[in-house]
Design a protein around this motif. Structure first.
Motif, PDB file in Angstrom:
ATOM      1  N   HIS A  13      18.560   5.876   5.411  1.00 45.23           N
ATOM      2  CA  HIS A  13      18.712   4.829   4.389  1.00 45.23           C
ATOM      3  C   HIS A  13      20.211   4.564   4.187  1.00 45.23           C
ATOM      4  O   HIS A  13      20.644   3.429   4.021  1.00 45.23           O
ATOM      5  CB  HIS A  13      18.128   5.301   3.047  1.00 45.23           C
ATOM      6  CG  HIS A  13      16.749   4.773   2.747  1.00 45.23           C
ATOM      7  ND1 HIS A  13      16.462   3.441   2.695  1.00 45.23           N
ATOM      8  CD2 HIS A  13      15.593   5.419   2.436  1.00 45.23           C
ATOM      9  CE1 HIS A  13      15.167   3.284   2.372  1.00 45.23           C
ATOM     10  NE2 HIS A  13      14.614   4.463   2.224  1.00 45.23           N
ATOM     11  N   CYS A  59      12.198   5.059  -2.170  1.00 42.12           N
ATOM     12  CA  CYS A  59      13.428   5.841  -2.182  1.00 42.12           C
ATOM     13  C   CYS A  59      14.627   4.950  -2.457  1.00 42.12           C
ATOM     14  O   CYS A  59      15.592   5.364  -3.089  1.00 42.12           O
ATOM     15  CB  CYS A  59      13.582   6.587  -0.869  1.00 42.12           C
ATOM     16  SG  CYS A  59      12.605   8.103  -0.889  1.00 42.12           S
ATOM     17  N   ASP A  92       8.897   0.363   4.129  1.00 41.90           N
ATOM     18  CA  ASP A  92       7.758  -0.144   4.887  1.00 41.90           C
ATOM     19  C   ASP A  92       6.497  -0.131   4.038  1.00 41.90           C
ATOM     20  O   ASP A  92       5.653  -1.007   4.164  1.00 41.90           O
ATOM     21  CB  ASP A  92       7.548   0.679   6.164  1.00 41.90           C
ATOM     22  CG  ASP A  92       7.542   2.181   5.877  1.00 41.90           C
ATOM     23  OD1 ASP A  92       8.517   2.670   5.295  1.00 41.90           O
ATOM     24  OD2 ASP A  92       6.569   2.854   6.233  1.00 41.90           O
ATOM     25  N   GLY A  93       6.390   0.857   3.160  1.00 39.16           N
ATOM     26  CA  GLY A  93       5.236   0.867   2.270  1.00 39.16           C
ATOM     27  C   GLY A  93       5.287  -0.342   1.371  1.00 39.16           C
ATOM     28  O   GLY A  93       4.295  -1.053   1.177  1.00 39.16           O
ATOM     29  N   ASP A  94       6.444  -0.589   0.848  1.00 39.63           N
ATOM     30  CA  ASP A  94       6.627  -1.705  -0.054  1.00 39.63           C
ATOM     31  C   ASP A  94       6.285  -3.035   0.607  1.00 39.63           C
ATOM     32  O   ASP A  94       5.580  -3.872   0.056  1.00 39.63           O
ATOM     33  CB  ASP A  94       8.094  -1.720  -0.508  1.00 39.63           C
ATOM     34  CG  ASP A  94       8.272  -2.486  -1.778  1.00 39.63           C
ATOM     35  OD1 ASP A  94       8.016  -1.903  -2.838  1.00 39.63           O
ATOM     36  OD2 ASP A  94       8.639  -3.666  -1.697  1.00 39.63           O
ATOM     37  N   GLY A 112       8.040   7.374   1.396  1.00 40.58           N
ATOM     38  CA  GLY A 112       9.015   8.437   1.206  1.00 40.58           C
ATOM     39  C   GLY A 112       9.035   8.970  -0.218  1.00 40.58           C
ATOM     40  O   GLY A 112       8.789  10.146  -0.469  1.00 40.58           O
ATOM     41  N   MET A 113       9.303   8.072  -1.143  1.00 40.74           N
ATOM     42  CA  MET A 113       9.565   8.511  -2.514  1.00 40.74           C
ATOM     43  C   MET A 113       8.427   9.293  -3.138  1.00 40.74           C
ATOM     44  O   MET A 113       8.639  10.189  -3.940  1.00 40.74           O
ATOM     45  CB  MET A 113       9.900   7.296  -3.371  1.00 40.74           C
ATOM     46  CG  MET A 113       9.202   7.247  -4.701  1.00 40.74           C
ATOM     47  SD  MET A 113      10.143   6.381  -5.914  1.00 40.74           S
ATOM     48  CE  MET A 113      11.336   7.594  -6.337  1.00 40.74           C
ATOM     49  N   GLU A 167      -3.334  -1.155  -5.157  1.00 39.75           N
ATOM     50  CA  GLU A 167      -4.294  -0.759  -6.180  1.00 39.75           C
ATOM     51  C   GLU A 167      -5.382  -1.800  -6.353  1.00 39.75           C
ATOM     52  O   GLU A 167      -6.524  -1.481  -6.715  1.00 39.75           O
ATOM     53  CB  GLU A 167      -3.587  -0.543  -7.518  1.00 39.75           C
ATOM     54  CG  GLU A 167      -2.741   0.724  -7.578  1.00 39.75           C
ATOM     55  CD  GLU A 167      -1.343   0.531  -7.030  1.00 39.75           C
ATOM     56  OE1 GLU A 167      -1.053  -0.543  -6.472  1.00 39.75           O
ATOM     57  OE2 GLU A 167      -0.520   1.456  -7.158  1.00 39.75           O
TER      58      GLU A 167
HETATM   59  C1  LIG Z   1       2.094  -0.299  -8.571  1.00 37.98           C
HETATM   60  C2  LIG Z   1       2.674   0.915  -7.976  1.00 37.98           C
HETATM   61  N1  LIG Z   1       1.969   1.604  -7.090  1.00 37.98           N
HETATM   62  C3  LIG Z   1       2.453   2.711  -6.531  1.00 37.98           C
HETATM   63  C4  LIG Z   1       3.690   3.162  -6.879  1.00 37.98           C
HETATM   64  C5  LIG Z   1       4.216   4.456  -6.300  1.00 37.98           C
HETATM   65  N2  LIG Z   1       5.133   4.252  -5.223  1.00 37.98           N
HETATM   66  C6  LIG Z   1       6.442   4.141  -5.480  1.00 37.98           C
HETATM   67  S1  LIG Z   1       7.347   3.900  -4.096  1.00 37.98           S
HETATM   68  C7  LIG Z   1       5.972   3.968  -3.125  1.00 37.98           C
HETATM   69  C8  LIG Z   1       6.045   3.855  -1.631  1.00 37.98           C
HETATM   70  C9  LIG Z   1       7.330   4.253  -1.071  1.00 37.98           C
HETATM   71  O1  LIG Z   1       7.346   4.048   0.298  1.00 37.98           O
HETATM   72  P1  LIG Z   1       8.253   2.959   0.983  1.00 37.98           P
HETATM   73  O2  LIG Z   1       8.082   1.638   0.356  1.00 37.98           O
HETATM   74  O3  LIG Z   1       7.940   3.020   2.437  1.00 37.98           O
HETATM   75  O4  LIG Z   1       9.756   3.392   0.692  1.00 37.98           O
HETATM   76  P2  LIG Z   1      10.449   4.785   1.004  1.00 37.98           P
HETATM   77  O5  LIG Z   1      10.340   5.577  -0.233  1.00 37.98           O
HETATM   78  O6  LIG Z   1       9.754   5.388   2.169  1.00 37.98           O
HETATM   79  O7  LIG Z   1      11.865   4.420   1.304  1.00 37.98           O
HETATM   80  C10 LIG Z   1       4.845   4.168  -3.881  1.00 37.98           C
HETATM   81  C11 LIG Z   1       3.482   4.248  -3.326  1.00 37.98           C
HETATM   82  C12 LIG Z   1       4.410   2.414  -7.827  1.00 37.98           C
HETATM   83  N3  LIG Z   1       5.622   2.759  -8.250  1.00 37.98           N
HETATM   84  N4  LIG Z   1       3.880   1.298  -8.345  1.00 37.98           N
END
Ligand SMILES: Cc1ncc(C[n+]2csc(CCOP(=O)(O)OP(=O)(O)O)c2C)c(N)n1
Ligand SMILES: Cc1ncc(C[n+]2csc(CCOP(=O)(O)OP(=O)(O)O)c2C)c(N)n1
Ligand code: SF4
Ligand code: SF4
Ligand code: SF4
Ligand code: SF4
Lengths: 250, 353, 69, 176, 353, 250, 69, 176
Positions: A24, A52, A94-96, A126-127, E56
């Protein structure tokens, strides 16, 4: 002697809060350099959702908005529509971008929203502690795929840039990696172009970047780079996947 | 000043334009759709932008984004769509962003129907999104108020840095009434010194809603708590209609509030001293309206739901007089006679309908 | 002449720079910074050619590179 | 004084339109007015109805439990709204396609062959205006002059020929 | 029976498996994530399916789909994620689908923080989605209850054809306590003669939640109203702790409820007659617990929010004794001493902490 | 004489509630015939979200579930995961599938969810009175694009099947039209194949069908067909856009 | 021999069948059904060849076609 | 009787682990127990802490305002948690890297060079267990025997060599 390498003006002085070896940070630096080189720090608004990178609001020297998880592109759309002359970018995991934010990822591209999105693909959430993401590799073990991702049950990983590239308003789509100095330099070029596309008002630009998550992969930083190379690079198509004629002419 | 005949939803749209709303993000849903349709036609001519979001979640988050720049912004929806906006509402409240949000309440739960309802009262005033935030909720009861309150909503949103909900219903939204298109006097509002827009020439700014630690979370929440308390103290508003000497009070808002007025007048014609308290702010609930209940023998609350505002009435009344309840459901409306009949029944009065 | 400078408070001891340095200039040191990370040091500073590879891969901007111009 | 008017017919018969004309007429005359469409996820082409209240004082309850007046343009509307007219009220039916067999003695039922009369004017879709004309003398809050103003305001500017046609239909209904 | 040391979230997961839950759809969010993680590991071995939704909204609607087939199904989330499910919750209630939904309340509003909170009380018990539906809300206060109530939630959901919410918080979810993995006796439940699954050999069925006309809407709503009333009458549950002879009552649920017990014991040791009412069903709120307030000089409600349940307490108490309020916010918890101090302060008692 | 054409068993006797000339009805018939011909009426669960087709629950002879607007595919996923041996299909408008339901449209395809989706593309939100949809044609006037869809501001129409086809779990993607008898017959073939794909358990199948909305287009039924031909057919790629080898082998 | 039968209660008078019939068998009739639609009639029934085109385009399944086999 | 114990250190120092061992030990001895991690979106690698309550009666409030005992493995934890030990309580500090300069007179501070002692056992990451050993004699609710059972239960089955190593560290801390 003269400083030939160091912190770009696009970043604040704050040390990153990312885990040791997490790339990152590399991507942050590249963006910070691009902001400085294009001289747009004072005209840019960044948007960070949750993940994250959710606290990256503090790391960039430009104005920043924190969005809900998955909503960075919708928020950026609102900002850009209100301030069409400013530069607006999103920094998302990527999750986002490929899970909860899917609809916005598709529709900013369809609308040709004049913003720049950076997708940091580390194949996990990640987070939240390393759950499976839509980008998790087949067979990869995560906390929610404890027996390895079973593509027969949950599908193969999404190659989001390829899907986004089908949409007419996406004028520049690039897929990069920051696993080697060479790839890092290439990623910077793509990032820069993605901002220039916006400066020229051509449409939506997306840069996806393969990144490591040593913590959740359970690997050392160095081994993480190797894992990325061996497992992610073969799955995700790399390169400038889409460039309209206008972008090429830039 | 001359009046225009317009649908309630159109009055909202026109008021928004005249209040300086520059951006509208929304997703169509009956019976709110005329708002986005009206604005699609007229806002661009006024130099504004209408963008249809891909859904309600997108729309409310586009509003969030636009509001961070200081622009006046609105969205509108109806019950199921409003439900989808709840995470966004919570974020707006937390990031303290001024956005006007219209909920044209239709009957639910689930898909339900398109008829008028007041079943989103709790959703707007208490529940809705997570985190226990509060937001201003205005309840117009006729075309003119739809217009006036919408205008005012923008000022209130800016003044308190808060989302403001206009809680209308399908009946008010579709009804055509003459509306005087007043100009709103320029309000004295705090400078928007918190907006983003490029940090050239100033320190960088950020707008966000996270609390890194519980300690910070507590500080943030104490700030919000104080702000909500201030709003609660200073914003309560209601209409008292023949209430001064009333022996029986009806409490109703919006569509029920105006129907109740006819019931009050009819009762008065029969010599029965009935009055009406019509809450205008649903949050903060106008507790002050119930400060003096001398001579009031009882209260009848009328709602289009299973009983929601009646709880706030009871809390405000503090057992000083009995509180009864009448409702209609599923898109049906009570008539003035029906209200009168119920009044007669619970208070044992001889009423003629 | 080139020189690499480690900004110890930024270094998290991830070691990535060590791996890319063509001249083996860098090594994990034995002093922790205030956060407890054993920061990288220029163990063999004179060998640095200022190629910048270490800085390129460093995720935490803990390295500055200086050169004669 | 207050006129509560129910208007009903097939979608496409112009029910909403005469509702709006009445409402405009009232407003242009300085009355308080209120127009309410019915609203439902019903099959398109189904029955449409709206209600209009015109009054010389503020209109609080716009809900019409029992109407003073009604215009029904088709059979289902007749059947549905006949019981909704208050004793002493007036109902105008388009007898070209409505059978007024189902009767009430306590209201006045005016059967107008509005479809045929409109056809005579060359356009069956003016039946709504014919019925409006037929009801006009009974209303207390609007008259021909105000309806003329209303039609002019609503369609007059853009399409003068439409204005004439509509008013001809109204007059025909009025028996003028 | 031997006990297992498990995190609260894991206890929920294990209870679901043992209650016959066959499908789980969810999207990770701290501090609920151990639920989906635990189930990902263990549910497949029990012949069930865990599918991570794309968000969700997808997850709750997958639950909706699975529930129409009669399968036992669950989802879990935390405040912002729970907000996104609100349209779905309303649809579940309207279509009368049994689904168990866990909300591990974290602190808000907006993104907020990860600390424990009770600020989603109103969202769960009153507001949330549109349309004024009600749903059963259970509030466990320790590992064993997380386990027991989750098991029971499936039975309640099936019995009343309703969504059931388990309202936990980040503290309870992360805490490890010994849990006895009891088997739940088979409940006597109505046949699921409404489920879809292919109409071979029977008439076609449908599951939906629309009301074509207002008249139908009213009928549907009257049905729901009656069902909610029945649930309200028959489901109220609470724990009374040293409440029989109490002169002062604390009211608190979940984490606050268990902390309050320590305060009660400490007060009793000082000879002060303090008791506790710990609501177990938050909806229906246990009004019956307050039926007899003889000898009670006052009530102190303790919550992790700006004051929500305190309204239900006041409504239940009907002004028969004064009701006070104490809270902590933003992820912070009150200690037993803090509660005691507040008790001393509002009731003018000499307490030692 | 023998009946050679008439109501298929896959439909109930109820007359459709659609507007005169609306081709939703034609598509209903085709599905009804497919259900009958494949003999799966008693094993099928349909899912209808909100939209003009939202009340189609009553028209099909199989079990049916009503979903929230945009959620049909998520609901269908839940049903299919609970009952993997049954046939599950969704019947959705273009607004439903390409606006509010976008994320689910992408992810059922990514996961290879073993369901069949039918997308009825009439270039507007029909039920709510003809607002602009993501599929509205450039320049088309709707109630929310009163000056004609301005693609520079809101993007060009989305060709959803093409985007969905990029996802590996989508094994069969077809785009059809019901404007002519020939196209209607072709559409039926595609629909049938989409159900057979599910019977064979191969993955996700999507059939998009261009359809008319005389009411909101403000055209007669016959003119609507012409409008579709002149305005929609040139914009949307037609044909079997994607077929995996396994599907071809069916 | 072929025959087209109109199920009047289903017909909505959209006219699409008329347009596709190669033999001009069908026409809008003059009798409304219970919903008020002037239903299509087989104006020239003997010309029908049972090609089925009308039924194929009819959105309301208002047509049945019979044939000798 | 009730032992309220705070445990803190860097992530990776095994703070959560000794918390769980204590909790298991209590449970295997038939006590009521409760283990609570701290939880926050803090930087990974930052400070971690957890608290453990072991009691012979039901544990109602698991919130530790002031602890009876604490183990701190690094400096920030020492600084943060020193004030959170109740008068008369005991704090064990890993003096290999913690300076116990900041003092309190009303509690007992046990400085153990746990890092060095663990190093002597060949593994610096056993410092946590050394500290646990040093605290053991002070605890009222668990003893060496129950900790042995706990370690056996948690790691024993799968990795006997780990069991031995951990217990060696505990004993070293205990001074045995
Ligand atoms: C509505 C909602 N759902 C779930 C979450 C929990 N959540 C926070 S970040 C995240 C995913 C993080 O993964 P990514 O977007 O790939 O970023 P990374 O942390 O890997 O950099 C999740 C599921 C949240 N904050 N709000
Ligand atoms: C959450 C939510 N948002 C909006 C609506 C309103 N709505 C119902 S159907 C629909 C779109 C209809 O268009 P489409 O899906 O293309 O189907 P069609 O009616 O054209 O067949 C909309 C916006 C709703 N019911 N729920
Ligand atoms: S958890 Fe993974 S993505 Fe997040 S900061 Fe740590 S290494 Fe980077
Ligand atoms: S509105 Fe359009 S899509 Fe809906 S039934 Fe009518 S013609 Fe068909
Ligand atoms: S079957 Fe063919 S010939 Fe006969 S009416 Fe229909 S279209 Fe005409
Ligand atoms: S196509 Fe069908 S509905 Fe239309 S006119 Fe012909 S028979 Fe009637």
């Amino acid at each position: 002697m003269q400083r030939v390498f160091g912190r770009p003006k696009g970043l604040t002085e704050l040390p990153f809060h990312y885990c040791p070896g997490c790339t990152h940070g590399v991507i942050h630096r590249l963006i910070g350099e691009v902001l400085e080189e294009l001289d747009i720090i004072g005209d840019t608004i960044g948007v960070a959702p949750v993940g994250c990178a959710g606290f990256s609001l503090d790391f960039f020297a430009c104005d920043f908005v924190g969005a809900a998880h998955g909503r960075a592109q919708a928020v950026a759309t609102g900002i850009k529509r209100a301030l069409p002359d400013k530069i607006v970018f999103t920094y998302q995991g990527d999750g986002d971008i490929a899970a909860i934010g899917t609809a916005h990822s598709i529709h900013v591209a369809a609308r040709g929203e004049k913003i720049t999105s950076i997708m940091v693909n580390n194949a996990v959430f990640g987070m939240t502690g390393g759950q499976m993401a839509p980008t998790t590799i087949g067979g990869q073990i995560t906390t929610t795929s404890p027996y390895g991702r079973d593509c027969a049950l949950v599908g193969a990983p999404i190659d989001m840039p390829k899907t986004v590239a089908t949409l007419s308003g996406a004028v520049y789509v690039a897929a990069c990696s920051v696993d080697t100095p060479k790839n890092i330099i290439q990623a910077k070029k793509c990032l820069k172009k993605a901002f220039q596309v916006q400066q020229a008002g051509l449409g939506y630009a997306l840069v996806s970047i393969l990144s490591t998550c040593p913590t959740n992969w359970g690997l050392s930083p160095a081994d993480s780079l190797k894992w990325l190379q061996e497992n992610m690079l073969p799955v995700y198509e790399m390169g400038e996947l889409k460039m309209t004629e206008e972008v090429k002419a830039l | 000043m001359s009046k225009e005949l317009m649908k309630g939803n159109e009055a909202i749209g026109e008021a928004a334009i005249r209040a300086g709303c520059k951006l509208f993000f929304g997703y169509p849903i009956t019976p709110s759709t005329e708002i986005v349709e009206y604005l699609s036609k007229h806002l661009p001519k006024a130099g504004g932008t209408v963008l249809q979001g891909e859904d309600e979640v997108a729309s409310i988050n586009m509003c969030y984004g636009a509001a961070t720049t200081g622009a006046r912004v609105m969205t509108a929806s109806s019950s199921p769509g409003f439900s989808l906006k709840q995470e966004g509402m919570s974020y707006l409240a937390a990031a303290e962003l001024p956005v006007v949000v219209v909920n044209v309440n239709r009957t639910g739960p689930g898909l339900g129907g398109l008829g008028p309802s007041q079943a989103d009262y709790f959703q707007c005033t208490k529940g809705g999104g997570h985190g226990g935030y509060r937001q201003i909720v205005l309840a117009p009861s006729k075309g003119q108020e739809l217009y006036d309150f919408t205008m005012e909503a923008f000022d209130l949103a800016d003044k308190y840095r808060t989302p403001v909900v206009i809680l209308s219903d399908g009946f008010l939204g579709q009804m055509m009434e003459p509306v005087e298109l007043k100009k709103r006097p320029k309000a004295d509002l705090p400078a928007k010194d918190w907006v983003v827009g490029g940090c050239k020439g100033r320190a960088k700014r950020k707008v966000a809603s996270y609390s890194l630690t519980n300690e910070i979370g507590e500080v943030n929440n104490l700030h919000w708590e104080a702000k909500f308390a201030e709003m609660k103290d200073s914003l309560q508003r209601w209409e008292a209609f023949h209430a001064e000497d009333a022996e029986y009070l009806i409490v109703g808002y919006g569509t029920c509030g105006r129907i109740a007025k006819s019931a009050v007048l009819k009762a008065r014609r029969q010599g029965i001293k009935v009055g009406l308290i019509r809450p205008i702010t649903l949050w903060p609930f106008p507790e002050e309206a119930f400060a003096n209940l001398d001579g009031v023998k009882g209260i009848l609350t009328v709602e289009l739901n299973f009983g929601q505002m009646v709880e706030d009435v009871k809390l405000a009344v503090e057992c000083r007089t009995p509180v009864y309840f009448h409702n209609r459901l599923g898109g049906m409306l009570p008539s003035e006679n029906e209200i009168l009949r119920k009044l007669g029944q619970v208070f044992d009065l001889a009423v003629e309908v | 002449m080139a020189k690499v400078v480690v900004l110890s408070e930024y270094c998290k001891s991830c070691g990535l720079c060590i791996g890319v340095c063509p001249r083996k200039v860098l090594a994990i040191g034995d002093k922790p910074n205030s956060k407890g990370y054993y920061v990288v040091v220029a163990a063999d500073p004179d060998k640095c050619i200022g190629c910048g590879l270490c800085g390129t891969v460093c995720p935490d901007l803990a390295l500055e590179i200086y050169k004669d111009k | 004084m207050m006129d509560k008017i129910l208007l009903a017919g097939f979608g496409g018969q112009g029910v909403m339109f005469i509702g709006k004309i009445l409402t405009y007429a009232g407003m242009l005359d300085g009355r308080e007015v209120c127009w309410i469409p019915s609203y439902g996820p019903e099959m398109r082409g189904g029955t449409a109805n709206c209600s209009v209240v015109i009054s010389d004082e503020e209109i609080h309850s716009p809900v019409i439990e029992y109407a003073d007046f009604a215009i029904v343009l088709n059979q289902p509307s007749y059947d549905k709204f006949l019981p909704r007219v208050k004793p002493g009220g007036v109902l105008v039916a388009n007898s070209s396609i409505v059978s007024t067999a189902g009767k009430r003695d306590d209201i006045e039922i005016i059967a107008v062959p509005a479809g045929d009369m409109a056809n005579e004017l060359g356009n069956v879709s003016l039946a709504n205006m014919v019925c409006l004309g037929a009801l006009l003398p009974k209303l207390t809050m609007v008259d021909l002059a105000s309806v003329e103003k209303a039609v002019s305001a609503v369609v007059g500017k853009k399409k003068p020929e439409l204005y004439e046609l509509n008013l001809a239909a109204v007059r025909k209904g009025l028996g003028k």
